[in-house]
Design an enzyme around this catalytic site. Structure first.
Site, mmCIF file in Angstrom:
data_model
loop_
_atom_site.group_PDB
_atom_site.id
_atom_site.type_symbol
_atom_site.label_atom_id
_atom_site.label_comp_id
_atom_site.label_asym_id
_atom_site.label_seq_id
_atom_site.Cartn_x
_atom_site.Cartn_y
_atom_site.Cartn_z
ATOM 1 N N LYS A 101 0.860 -1.183 0.000
ATOM 2 C CA LYS A 101 0.000 0.000 0.000
ATOM 3 C C LYS A 101 0.893 1.228 0.000
ATOM 4 O O LYS A 101 1.437 1.620 1.024
ATOM 5 C CB LYS A 101 -0.931 0.046 1.208
ATOM 6 C CG LYS A 101 -2.059 1.076 1.037
ATOM 7 C CD LYS A 101 -2.504 1.712 2.315
ATOM 8 C CE LYS A 101 -1.644 2.864 2.743
ATOM 9 N NZ LYS A 101 -1.706 4.062 1.840
ATOM 10 N N GLY A 125 7.136 4.605 8.706
ATOM 11 C CA GLY A 125 6.367 5.837 8.875
ATOM 12 C C GLY A 125 6.550 6.416 10.259
ATOM 13 O O GLY A 125 7.548 6.158 10.941
ATOM 14 N N SER A 126 5.569 7.180 10.689
ATOM 15 C CA SER A 126 5.673 7.896 11.960
ATOM 16 C C SER A 126 5.471 6.963 13.146
ATOM 17 O O SER A 126 4.867 5.887 13.021
ATOM 18 C CB SER A 126 4.628 9.012 12.010
ATOM 19 O OG SER A 126 3.323 8.465 12.117
ATOM 20 N N THR A 132 1.581 6.373 14.047
ATOM 21 C CA THR A 132 0.945 5.423 13.129
ATOM 22 C C THR A 132 1.536 4.037 13.300
ATOM 23 O O THR A 132 0.814 3.036 13.239
ATOM 24 C CB THR A 132 1.108 5.895 11.676
ATOM 25 O OG1 THR A 132 0.604 7.225 11.542
ATOM 26 C CG2 THR A 132 0.363 4.983 10.718
ATOM 27 N N GLY A 133 2.843 3.962 13.522
ATOM 28 C CA GLY A 133 3.487 2.671 13.748
ATOM 29 C C GLY A 133 2.931 1.948 14.954
ATOM 30 O O GLY A 133 2.776 0.715 14.946
ATOM 31 N N GLU A 157 9.712 0.374 11.048
ATOM 32 C CA GLU A 157 10.811 1.338 10.947
ATOM 33 C C GLU A 157 10.187 2.710 11.072
ATOM 34 O O GLU A 157 9.555 3.217 10.136
ATOM 35 C CB GLU A 157 11.544 1.156 9.607
ATOM 36 C CG GLU A 157 12.902 1.845 9.572
ATOM 37 C CD GLU A 157 12.826 3.262 9.072
ATOM 38 O OE1 GLU A 157 12.857 4.171 9.933
ATOM 39 O OE2 GLU A 157 12.726 3.476 7.858
ATOM 40 N N CYS A 203 14.188 9.701 7.082
ATOM 41 C CA CYS A 203 13.918 9.285 8.460
ATOM 42 C C CYS A 203 15.172 9.266 9.324
ATOM 43 O O CYS A 203 15.104 9.507 10.530
ATOM 44 C CB CYS A 203 13.231 7.923 8.486
ATOM 45 S SG CYS A 203 14.123 6.618 7.635
ATOM 46 N N GLU A 261 9.892 15.338 16.211
ATOM 47 C CA GLU A 261 10.410 15.116 14.866
ATOM 48 C C GLU A 261 9.814 16.132 13.903
ATOM 49 O O GLU A 261 8.603 16.312 13.838
ATOM 50 C CB GLU A 261 10.074 13.701 14.394
ATOM 51 C CG GLU A 261 10.644 13.367 13.027
ATOM 52 C CD GLU A 261 10.305 11.956 12.575
ATOM 53 O OE1 GLU A 261 11.096 11.379 11.809
ATOM 54 O OE2 GLU A 261 9.249 11.429 12.997
#
Length: 497
Positions: free
Chosen positions: A194, A247-248, A251-252, A270, A304, A401
């Site tokens: 996705k 991702g963030s 969300t992770g 990650e 990142c 971040e």
């Protein structure tokens, strides 16, 4: 220098109707809803993509499951590697087309798109291909007693875990997808990707090249749409065996929790970082500034592992910020399709708005904005590269971040205190030390809490080196040999004879 001319194949691809790639075929799907792809350099729509739904999720997962148990399972390990090598060849052959599509969608300067999105992706594929025939178990000596003269032997072997769901961010839409599909396919798994809603086009083209490379239908599938809608459906699907997400952190955490609740599914996460770069007093001002530019401002800081916290010896701070301001003011900011551009736009409007809000937050907290701190006039999502001098380690920009072209600086005098400041974060993705004293650097490296520590360099990754974070920056590792553990199940076999 003027902008490069778009290839006819790029223009034609943008004009196509876009949706998903399932079981070797590009489809629009059953949903009528579409979302727009916007060129961040102009703010203009360049394509539309059909939103996916439950029907597309089911089709993709079933196709991946059928290929996992069928065509892909029947291919030898060597041939799996050959498929990846052929795909690498096709990435390079079609590299300019892919690079132009990437720059149009993400705002990445064209030279970076060519070098990283295409060149590095081909290199990573070749690295993964080399592992295809080298995934092994071991024989073991067991100590069971023999009652009637019988003997025992035991061995282990690794089996592919199944269908992998890969959720891809917008900053490296090809390369990070290649990390995930390369690891999955080498291990014998199949994958459903996705992409980000902001940058979904390039992987649709890569999927077509994968078919040309001889990768069987159903091995690679792509479903486009929102994370909340498509990502959650893919994770909860009964045929999903593993989720790999980049991702963030917030969300992770949602992804990881959902995977656990949906049957203890494996995860590789990650996530973000608030990465530190520390310069020791023996470095010259010029070398410090060179290191800052490398660590924090490449691709508008949208990497990142890029550094966001910079620790500078007090004796050098004023001179460093003066020279850095001069270097940033001379930096060419402009169209990603201009080969001389050094900094392009931020990748999307939502991120642009976030960065502007962080500029305002720094001002509210009384931080000194030494350079930049504002949007640039004209169309697109351009901001000035920015230098912020922090008041303390508690400032928002020393803790949150930013993922943008913002360097936040704090001075220090005591090297022992420096380690504590570098580690005083819930993140632990990357860090760098800059010094001519290798003995000191090696001793300090072992005390830094991060998944990767660079000495006199920053952000460079190599496929042979495992990559991932400590603490809130993630679970699991990408590439190296470490990926094998995350894409296979270990089976023990014991024999009595």
């Amino acid at each position: 220098m003027s902008e490069i001319k778009l290839l006819e194949s790029v223009t034609a691809f943008l004009q196509r109707s876009h949706g998903h790639y399932i079981n070797g075929v590009s489809i629009l799907g059953q949903e009528k809803e579409t979302f727009s792809i916007v060129n961040p350099a102009s703010g203009e729509m360049i394509a539309t993509v059909n939103q996916g739904g439950e029907a597309e999720v089911n089709q993709a997962m079933q196709a991946a499951s059928a290929a996992f148990h069928g065509s892909w399972a029947q291919i030898s390990p060597i041939e799996r590697g050959n498929c990846l090598n052929r795909l690498a060849d096709l990435l390079q052959k079609n590299g300019e087309e892919l690079a132009q599509l990437e720059s149009l969608c993400s705002g990445k300067p064209i030279q970076l798109s060519r070098m990283l999105e295409v060149g590095a992706s081909a290199d990573y594929l070749r690295y993964f291909a080399g592992w295809s025939s080298k995934i092994t178990g071991e024989t073991l000596n067991v100590s069971l007693p023999s009652l009637k003269g019988e003997k025992y032997s035991a061995f282990t072997h690794r089996e592919p875990i199944g269908v992998v769901v890969g959720i891809i961010p917008w900053n490296f839409s090809i390369m990070i997808a290649i990390w995930k599909l390369g690891a999955a396919l080498t291990s014998g798994c199949t994958i459903v990707l996705k992409p980000s809603e902001y940058t979904p086009l390039t992987m649709l083209r890569v999927a077509e090249l994968a078919k040309e490379a001889g990768i069987p239908d159903g091995v690679i599938n792509i479903v486009n749409g929102s994370g909340a809608r498509i990502g959650s459906s893919l994770i909860s699907h009964p045929q999903c065996a593993k989720v790999t997400f980049t991702g963030s952190v917030p969300t992770g955490m949602i992804v990881g929790k959902s995977a656990l609740e949906q049957g203890l599914k494996r995860t590789t996460l990650e996530l973000g970082g608030k990465n530190a770069a520390a310069f020791l007093p023996d470095m010259t001002v010029e070398k410090i500034v060179d290191g800052i530019l490398e660590a924090g401002y490449v691709y508008q800081g949208q990497i990142c592992a890029a550094a966001e916290r910079f620790y500078i010896p007090s004796v050098h701070m004023d001179d460093v910020l003066t020279l850095l301001s001069e270097r940033l003011s001379a930096m060419k900011i402009g169209s990603p399709l201009d080969e001389s551009t050094e900094m392009g736009p931020l990748a999307n409007k939502a991120h642009y708005d976030k960065i502007l809000s962080l500029f305002e937050k720094a001002r509210q907290e009384g931080c000194e904005i030494v350079y930049g701190g504002h949007a640039l006039e004209g169309p697109g999502f351009f901001v000035a590269p920015t230098i912020v001098k922090a008041n303390s380690a508690e400032d928002t920009l020393m803790k949150e971040e930013t993922f943008g072209p913002i360097g936040t600086f704090l001075s220090y005098d005591d090297e022992e205190e420096l380690i504590g400041m570098m580690n005083a974060t819930p993140f632990g993705l990357s860090a760098s030390l800059w010094t001519n004293n290798m003995s000191k650097a090696m001793r300090m490296t072992s005390r830094i809490e991060a998944g990767i520590v660079w000495i006199n360099m920053h952000t460079f990754l190599d496929p042979a080196l495992p990559f991932g974070g400590w603490k809130s920056s993630g679970i699991g590792r990408e590439f190296g040999s470490a990926f094998i553990e995350h894409y296979t199940e270990l089976k023990s076999v014991m024999v009595r004879y």
